[in-house]
Design an enzyme around this catalytic site. Structure first.
Site, PDB file in Angstrom:
ATOM      1  N   GLY A 469      22.475  41.148 -13.804  1.00 59.69           N
ATOM      2  CA  GLY A 469      23.169  40.980 -15.080  1.00 59.69           C
ATOM      3  C   GLY A 469      23.218  39.531 -15.495  1.00 59.69           C
ATOM      4  CD  GLN A 546      25.507  39.664  -8.924  1.00 60.67           C
ATOM      5  OE1 GLN A 546      25.918  39.744  -7.777  1.00 60.67           O
ATOM      6  NE2 GLN A 546      25.514  40.693  -9.754  1.00 60.67           N
ATOM      7  N   GLY A 592      16.950  50.281 -11.206  1.00 58.99           N
ATOM      8  CA  GLY A 592      16.734  48.990 -10.548  1.00 58.99           C
ATOM      9  C   GLY A 592      16.942  49.057  -9.045  1.00 58.99           C
ATOM     10  N   GLY A 594      17.952  52.153  -7.367  1.00 60.26           N
ATOM     11  CA  GLY A 594      17.562  53.478  -6.866  1.00 60.26           C
ATOM     12  C   GLY A 594      16.063  53.642  -6.720  1.00 60.26           C
ATOM     13  CB  THR A 680      22.633  58.846 -11.145  1.00 56.61           C
ATOM     14  OG1 THR A 680      23.885  59.250 -10.580  1.00 56.61           O
ATOM     15  CG2 THR A 680      21.573  59.896 -10.851  1.00 56.61           C
ATOM     16  CB  SER A 681      23.990  53.976 -13.424  1.00 59.09           C
ATOM     17  OG  SER A 681      23.105  54.599 -14.311  1.00 59.09           O
ATOM     18  CG  HIS A 683      28.479  51.998 -12.002  1.00 55.82           C
ATOM     19  ND1 HIS A 683      27.124  52.262 -11.916  1.00 55.82           N
ATOM     20  CD2 HIS A 683      28.585  50.958 -12.857  1.00 55.82           C
ATOM     21  CE1 HIS A 683      26.452  51.411 -12.673  1.00 55.82           C
ATOM     22  NE2 HIS A 683      27.316  50.609 -13.256  1.00 55.82           N
ATOM     23  CB  CYS A 826      13.728  41.962   9.130  1.00 59.36           C
ATOM     24  SG  CYS A 826      13.896  40.608  10.258  1.00 59.36           S
ATOM     25  N   GLY A 908      28.162  41.386  -6.736  1.00 60.53           N
ATOM     26  CA  GLY A 908      27.919  42.808  -6.449  1.00 60.53           C
ATOM     27  C   GLY A 908      28.822  43.737  -7.223  1.00 60.53           C
TER      28      GLY A 908
HETATM   29  P1  NAD Z   1      20.174  51.856 -13.080  1.00 60.33           P
HETATM   30  O1  NAD Z   1      21.124  52.036 -14.206  1.00 60.33           O
HETATM   31  O2  NAD Z   1      19.082  50.870 -13.178  1.00 60.33           O
HETATM   32  O3  NAD Z   1      19.485  53.276 -12.755  1.00 60.33           O
HETATM   33  C1  NAD Z   1      20.159  54.518 -12.736  1.00 60.33           C
HETATM   34  C2  NAD Z   1      19.146  55.627 -12.983  1.00 60.33           C
HETATM   35  O4  NAD Z   1      19.818  56.880 -12.955  1.00 60.33           O
HETATM   36  C3  NAD Z   1      18.484  55.531 -14.346  1.00 60.33           C
HETATM   37  O5  NAD Z   1      17.091  55.501 -14.181  1.00 60.33           O
HETATM   38  C4  NAD Z   1      18.966  56.762 -15.084  1.00 60.33           C
HETATM   39  O6  NAD Z   1      17.987  57.284 -15.971  1.00 60.33           O
HETATM   40  C5  NAD Z   1      19.241  57.718 -13.961  1.00 60.33           C
HETATM   41  N1  NAD Z   1      20.208  58.761 -14.296  1.00 60.33           N
HETATM   42  C6  NAD Z   1      21.388  58.627 -14.948  1.00 60.33           C
HETATM   43  N2  NAD Z   1      21.994  59.813 -15.019  1.00 60.33           N
HETATM   44  C7  NAD Z   1      21.217  60.706 -14.407  1.00 60.33           C
HETATM   45  C8  NAD Z   1      21.335  62.092 -14.149  1.00 60.33           C
HETATM   46  N3  NAD Z   1      22.409  62.779 -14.541  1.00 60.33           N
HETATM   47  N4  NAD Z   1      20.353  62.714 -13.479  1.00 60.33           N
HETATM   48  C9  NAD Z   1      19.260  62.049 -13.076  1.00 60.33           C
HETATM   49  N5  NAD Z   1      19.095  60.728 -13.303  1.00 60.33           N
HETATM   50  C10 NAD Z   1      20.073  60.065 -13.954  1.00 60.33           C
HETATM   51  O7  NAD Z   1      21.075  51.575 -11.789  1.00 60.33           O
HETATM   52  P2  NAD Z   1      20.628  51.013 -10.365  1.00 60.33           P
HETATM   53  O8  NAD Z   1      20.556  49.516 -10.399  1.00 60.33           O
HETATM   54  O9  NAD Z   1      19.473  51.778  -9.844  1.00 60.33           O
HETATM   55  O10 NAD Z   1      21.926  51.366  -9.500  1.00 60.33           O
HETATM   56  C11 NAD Z   1      22.227  52.720  -9.217  1.00 60.33           C
HETATM   57  C12 NAD Z   1      23.656  52.856  -8.758  1.00 60.33           C
HETATM   58  O11 NAD Z   1      23.785  52.251  -7.468  1.00 60.33           O
HETATM   59  C13 NAD Z   1      24.658  52.148  -9.651  1.00 60.33           C
HETATM   60  O12 NAD Z   1      25.789  52.962  -9.808  1.00 60.33           O
HETATM   61  C14 NAD Z   1      24.988  50.902  -8.902  1.00 60.33           C
HETATM   62  O13 NAD Z   1      26.289  50.417  -9.188  1.00 60.33           O
HETATM   63  C15 NAD Z   1      24.915  51.364  -7.486  1.00 60.33           C
HETATM   64  N6  NAD Z   1      24.666  50.246  -6.552  1.00 60.33           N
HETATM   65  C16 NAD Z   1      24.661  50.488  -5.233  1.00 60.33           C
HETATM   66  C17 NAD Z   1      24.474  49.447  -4.316  1.00 60.33           C
HETATM   67  C18 NAD Z   1      24.434  49.658  -2.855  1.00 60.33           C
HETATM   68  O14 NAD Z   1      24.515  48.723  -2.111  1.00 60.33           O
HETATM   69  N7  NAD Z   1      24.241  50.856  -2.385  1.00 60.33           N
HETATM   70  C19 NAD Z   1      24.268  48.159  -4.777  1.00 60.33           C
HETATM   71  C20 NAD Z   1      24.260  47.937  -6.132  1.00 60.33           C
HETATM   72  C21 NAD Z   1      24.437  48.984  -7.005  1.00 60.33           C
END
Ligand code: NAD
Length: 978
Positions: A469, A546, A592, A594, A680-681, A683, A826, A908
């Site tokens: 962001g 960040q 991004g 996922g 999926t996003s 959040h 790693c 984060g």
């Molecule tokens: P992003 O917004 O780039 O991608 C989310 C994807 O989900 C999009 O491609 C969107 O089209 C898809 N989507 C939305 N609704 C959907 C549905 N109902 N069915 C199918 N697909 C759907 O987000 P991102 O950067 O990939 O992050 C994904 C999530 O992971 C966010 O909520 C983020 O906050 C969280 N996250 C997790 C960690 C971690 O350490 N595990 C770190 C950062 C972010």
């Protein structure tokens, strides 16, 4: 080599020593000596892809059957390729006459288990080979080093040839030239095939141009200059030359190039090892590309020169005079063209006799190869400058649209480079072995700051935004300039202070103190909200850093892939005996973060079914090879996954669909995945998650017209999605939340048991944190990928027992493209990090890598973060929100002598939600670096072990005991150090 040595019935020739007869019992010794004596190359090592090409071709020659060697030799080469064991092959010292004697001898030396590369072979769990009669000779005779390079260069040269057309067409549009000279009739009248092809390419690129239509009538100009109108004639001839070279290389690829050759009825000695065909081909490639480079540079001149550009502003500057625009990139292109022309002097005519004048005419193929490689690099940079300048030219012709093909080129350029809206520094990090600063730590900080803003690395370099962001590397350009200036003069006993991306002071400290201390975005608790932060940011007082953006150690998307690989690996270890082979992971989201999931799952040998509603996201992941195949049919997706599961094949399948619908349907069908998660996003129910029943476009329309209705439908879908996850969990799927807050959203929508799904950190990451394990990364400051690959080998040599790590390094080399300076990530734990860091320092000291290496980490680590929604969720003692730990971590790393230390807020998970610390250290080969690395890399993860031990985790208490970490409250209680 006419004179003869007789060995076991073979007549072999060895220059002036030809008259010597070798007794049968001396055969083995002779073979060994041949290799040892010829392994005498000098200079910089060849790039890994060149070494791999050489190895592959060598194996290919040996399996022809004319070399008189056992199958074990080519088999070992193939095993080495598969195990990523590459010898270090010096690039100079071969004349290419008996073939590439020295380069091939370096490969052979590794194969017989001698030298540093022989040790690497053993560390890779491969068995060295014992050579029999003739095998040494069969090894060192041949042209595979130059042919390997020539084949890679031929491939790249054709890519550049096509790209040069895209640049030429865009330049023609920018200066409003005419496409008439590309009329097919002209080229059919002079039918050189590649000239015809070149004209056809240009016609395709320019078709449908509005710019062309705008000046079709009443254009006072009569004809364009040759650099525009003769493009097909010049690039056509370049293509013919490349095709000629390609023909020679193609024949050579499968040719027998050693000596003597063993046939069914005879052993014949000839001269097939002589590299003249390839040396000549390489010279021709070099000359052709120098021509291409010269042509591209002339077109750049036409775009930037106001006397030639038909109305574009001088040097494409927005404010000519105050700004220099593209004046300086044209100078860079001019310098590169001059270098290309110097290098285009042929090597293949430079014979210098060797071996007592026995080799009295030699081809100098390796010299031709490196020259051609350098010309190619220069020419690619010149074409890149042309693409940038031409795209900038099109900015001034808007709203007129260029031809469709040019439009696609323009879009591709804009994906990686924003338009120039004012002068800005070129921020790619300096490379090489010579430092500009007074010490290597300052130099490392300078290079890493610039590397963070390299357009290959950063999301929006023009705004200083690196990732996430608005995560920035410096507050504004004046601050960036001041940091760079200060680092250039900073003494080895001084420390620079950076407050939210602005340099605010330099103090005398001492040589083993950090050279830079950084604090970003920190706010007093009551004021720690986005609202306050944004207001202070608007006033220019604060910056969001960040995690690794503001601490100058971001390395691109490799980190995301590796983190996901580790999480899936931890799932595999906990539930499936260490591998996901024969298991299906079901998940959602290819955004991004996922988007890393399918590749991370297949890297763990599993099958991955990812549901993603946006077909464009699926397509992008297919293009980058993160995803193997896709479909919109659930039946087909399930069938593919089940077939792969049965066969134990690692495959990833993208299913275009909505998770809420697909998962509910899978429950109905009784399909149960082995593991289940979601990215999926969720959040963000308004701007992120897409409700069931809506396409991406329909969702966007509803979001605009009725946001409240959108959120209602979104939350309803999230609830259905989580209900389905819970149902699959109850039927046996190993299910976890992957940090997207989907459980909270579902709970708030009435799914009372949503939190039956555990979070990924408490479940899988915390056990690693208890061992001091976390994401650890390093960067080769030389910019040389060969250095990085040497460090890859070092990791494998030091930790041969880590199968998971071995797999990661091998696959990362194959699948991860470097962004900016070559880097690797790693997970290593307590003890391992210090061992590796000190061994890296020794590599630098011994000159095995050409310049120092930076070693750092994410702030997401064992002892460096307080983040109750993620890394410190559900701590055993309830200490989730206590930020004393990251503060102590920063202080400890400062006391231990890290190169630079940083402390940030809000990374984060946003302002108000986290506090975290970072450190970066430098291995420059000095004794002082060795001491500092030992301390920092022991103490930095050590405080993580102590933090988890303090919270009561038995694994951490155990780890503290094993590693001798003193925990005062446990001393005398039967804990560590009792
Ligand atoms: P992003 O917004 O780039 O991608 C989310 C994807 O989900 C999009 O491609 C969107 O089209 C898809 N989507 C939305 N609704 C959907 C549905 N109902 N069915 C199918 N697909 C759907 O987000 P991102 O950067 O990939 O992050 C994904 C999530 O992971 C966010 O909520 C983020 O906050 C969280 N996250 C997790 C960690 C971690 O350490 N595990 C770190 C950062 C972010």
């Amino acid at each position: 080599m006419p004179p003869t040595v007789t060995v076991d019935g073979f007549s072999l020739r060895f220059g002036k020593l030809a008259h010597v007869r070798i007794k049968p019992e001396q055969t083995r010794e002779l073979q060994l000596n041949l290799i040892r004596s010829h392994a005498s190359g000098v200079g910089e090592p060849l790039a890994v892809d060149a070494v791999r090409a050489m190895m592959l071709l060598r194996a290919n020659v040996l399996v022809r059957g004319t070399s008189g060697v056992r199958p074990a030799l080519p088999e070992l080469i193939v095993e080495m390729l598969n195990a990523q064991v590459h010898p270090r092959v010096p690039s100079q010292g071969s004349v290419g006459a008996s073939g590439d004697l020295a380069p091939l001898a370096h490969l052979a030396l590794a194969m017989i288990g001698e030298g540093a590369d022989g040790a690497a072979l053993r560390a890779g769990r491969l068995r060295p080979i014992t050579l029999e009669a003739k095998e040494g000779l069969a090894f060192v005779n041949g042209t595979q080093a130059q042919t390997g390079m020539a084949s890679l260069l031929t491939h790249d040269a054709w890519v550049l040839w096509r790209t040069a057309h895209a640049a030429a067409a865009m330049s023609l549009e920018a200066v409003r030239g005419t496409p008439e000279p590309f009329d097919a009739r002209i080229h059919d009248a002079r039918p050189h095939p590649l000239q015809q092809r070149s004209a056809a390419l240009l016609r395709d690129l320019l078709a449908g141009s509005e710019i062309r239509e705008s000046h079709r009538e009443n254009d006072p100009r009569v004809q364009d200059a040759y650099s525009l109108r003769c493009t097909p004639q010049v690039l056509g001839a370049v293509g013919e030359a490349l095709a000629f070279a390609e023909g020679l290389v193609t024949t050579e690829l499968n040719a027998a190039t050693d000596n003597p050759l063993v046939f069914d009825d005879a052993i014949l000695s000839g001269g097939n090892f002589h590299g003249q065909p390839i040396a000549l081909a390489l010279d021709v490639i070099g000359i052709a590309l120098a021509t291409l480079a010269g042509l591209a540079e002339r077109r750049i001149e036409r775009i930037v020169n106001p006397d030639l550009s038909s109305g574009l502003p001088p040097f494409l500057a927005r404010d000519p005079g105050v700004e220099s625009g593209f004046m300086i990139p044209q100078i860079a292109a001019a310098a590169l063209v001059a270098e290309c022309r110097v290098l285009a002097t042929p090597a293949s005519i430079q014979s210098v006799p060797t071996e007592g004048n026995q080799e009295d005419i030699v081809p100098m193929g390796m010299t031709a190869a490196w020259k051609a490689e350098r010309i190619l690099g220069n020419a690619a940079r010149i074409v890149a400058v042309e693409l940038l300048a031409a795209a900038q030219g099109l900015e001034f012709l808007k709203p007129l649209k260029p031809g469709q093909g040019v439009g696609r080129t323009y879009a591709a350029v804009r994906k990686v480079a924003a338009p120039l809206d004012g002068d800005r520094p070129f921020t790619a990090a300096p490379r090489g072995t010579v430092k500009s600063c007074r010490g290597w730590i300052q130099e490392a900080a300078l290079r890493m700051l610039m590397n963070n803003l390299d357009p290959e690395v950063a999301e929006r370099p023009q705004d200083l935004v690196v990732y996430g962001g608005t995560g920035k590397a410096a507050r504004d350009w004046p601050s960036f300039d001041a940091i760079c200036r200060t680092l250039l003069t900073l003494a080895d006993d001084e420390t620079l202070l950076v407050q939210s991306g602005k340099p605010v002071g330099v103090f005398t400290t001492h040589p083993e103190a950090p050279r830079v201390l950084i604090a970003n975005a920190n706010l007093v608790g009551r004021w720690a909200t986005w609202g306050v932060f944004r207001e202070l940011e608007r006033q220019g007082l604060i910056m969001y850093g960040q995690m690794t953006a503001g601490s100058w150690i971001y390395i691109g998307t490799q980190g995301i892939l590796q983190g996901t690989y580790e999480t899936f690996g931890a799932v595999a270890r906990r539930h499936f005996g260490g591998s996901l082979r024969g298991r299906i992971v079901l998940t959602g989201g290819l955004g991004g973060m996922g988007g890393a999931q399918p590749l991370a799952a297949t890297m763990n040998e599993g099958v991955c079914l990812v549901v993603e509603v946006d077909p464009a996201r699926v397509q992008r992941r297919l293009e980058t090879r993160y995803l193997d195949r896709s479909t919109a049919s659930l039946d087909e997706a399930v069938r593919w996954c089940e077939d792969a599961k049965r066969a134990g094949r690692a495959v990833s399948v993208g299913l275009v669909g909505n998770c809420a619908e697909v998962l509910s349907e899978l429950v109905r069908r009784g399909f149960v995945p082995d593991a289940l998660t979601d990215q999926t996003s969720a959040h963000d129910p308004l701007n992120g998650y897409i409700p069931a029943g809506l396409s991406v476009e329909a969702a966007a329309a509803l979001r605009r017209s009725a946001p409240a209705e959108y959120v209602k439908r979104s939350v309803g879908s999230i609830a259905a999605h989580v209900e389905a996850m819970l149902a699959l969990k109850r039927r046996g799927a190993v299910t976890f939340d992957y940090g997207n807050n989907i459980r909270t959203e579902a709970r708030d929508a009435g799914v009372a048991d949503a939190f039956e799904i555990p979070g990924f950190v408490p479940e899988y990451i915390r056990p690693l944190f208890c061992e001091g394990k976390g994401p650890f990364r390093w960067v080769a400051l030389s910019g040389d990928a060969t250095d990085l690959h040497r460090t890859d080998r070092l990791v494998l040599e030091l930790f041969p027992e880590h199968e998971h790590l071995r797999r990661w390094i091998g696959l990362a080399q194959e699948r991860v493209a470097f962004q900016g300076l070559p880097a690797r990530i790693c997970w290593l734990g307590q003890g391992e990090r210090a061992r590796f860091g000190c061994a890296l320092n020794d590599l630098v000291k011994r000159g095995e890598i050409s310049a120092p290496v930076v070693i750092g980490r994410d702030h997401l680590d064992t002892g460096s973060v307080a983040s109750p929604f993620r890394e410190t969720e559900a701590m055993q003692d309830g200490s989730d929100a206590i930020a004393d730990w990251p503060i102590l971590n920063a202080l400890l790393n400062t006391a231990s002598g890290a190169g630079w230390v940083s402390f940030h807020h809000g990374g984060g998970v946003g302002i108000g939600n986290s506090l975290h610390a970072g450190q970066v250290s430098v291995a420059d080969g000095s004794p002082s670096a060795g001491r500092r690395l030992e301390r920092v890399l022991t103490n930095d993860p050590g405080i993580g072990v102590a933090r988890h031990a303090d919270a009561g985790y038995p694994e951490a208490i155990d780890a503290a005991h094993r590693h001798g970490i003193r925990l005062p409250m446990r001393e005398g209680e039967g804990g560590a150090h009792d």
